[in-house]
Design an enzyme around this catalytic site. Sequence first.
Site, mmCIF file in Angstrom:
data_model
loop_
_atom_site.group_PDB
_atom_site.id
_atom_site.type_symbol
_atom_site.label_atom_id
_atom_site.label_comp_id
_atom_site.label_asym_id
_atom_site.label_seq_id
_atom_site.Cartn_x
_atom_site.Cartn_y
_atom_site.Cartn_z
ATOM 1 N N CYS A 99 -1.055 3.063 -2.726
ATOM 2 C CA CYS A 99 -2.333 3.600 -3.183
ATOM 3 C C CYS A 99 -2.469 5.072 -2.802
ATOM 4 O O CYS A 99 -1.715 5.912 -3.262
ATOM 5 C CB CYS A 99 -3.462 2.737 -2.642
ATOM 6 S SG CYS A 99 -5.026 2.952 -3.503
ATOM 7 N N HIS A 100 -3.408 5.410 -1.929
ATOM 8 C CA HIS A 100 -3.603 6.797 -1.489
ATOM 9 C C HIS A 100 -2.744 7.159 -0.278
ATOM 10 O O HIS A 100 -2.739 8.302 0.158
ATOM 11 C CB HIS A 100 -5.078 7.040 -1.146
ATOM 12 C CG HIS A 100 -5.972 7.114 -2.347
ATOM 13 N ND1 HIS A 100 -6.252 6.028 -3.133
ATOM 14 C CD2 HIS A 100 -6.649 8.149 -2.888
ATOM 15 C CE1 HIS A 100 -7.074 6.381 -4.104
ATOM 16 N NE2 HIS A 100 -7.326 7.667 -3.986
#
Length: 195
Positions: free
Chosen positions: A119-120
Amino acid sequence: MPAKKILMLVGDFVEDYEVMVPFQMLLMVGHQVDAVCPDKKAGEQVATAIHDFTVYQTYLEKQGHNFTLNATFSEIAPTSYDALVIPGGRAPEYLRLNPQVIEIVQHFAQADKPIASLCHGPQILAAAGVLDGKSCSCYPACSSEVTLSGGTFVEASEGFDNAHVDGNLVTAPAWPAHPAWIRAFLEVLGTKITL
């Protein structure tokens, strides 16, 4: 294969599923996982966020469970760990500003130890300068950071359920990829599961 000692970097508003599920799964198969956060000690907690995909053009965020740290950031020695896990959520955007976090990530990359991020989480990898020449999956909103740091962005599948492996780097776009991402990470770790 003996159990691995794995470091997990987290912070406030780490994505709930992306910290809880890998933490529990890696423990379940017998690995040691030390979850740490800068400026926090074992027994303290970080708040988590639940990100969900709805009718909006971006994800929706709600507060999740509190996650209890089981190790103290200031006491860890990166050289004593076999692998690194970096979950996503909002934590990576500020964790990447911490020089010690950057040094930790650089240690794992330079030592060619397994790194799993999703994800991030690759925001931290990009800030640490360890994606040059690597291919990497992440949440699409972070794709520019991957490419600007010299990496190659790998597109997410329609259901965000794909994982990508480049050497010892295992990445994925978001929590729907947990089955593929954790399976790939266990393979890179050399973990054998028999049925």
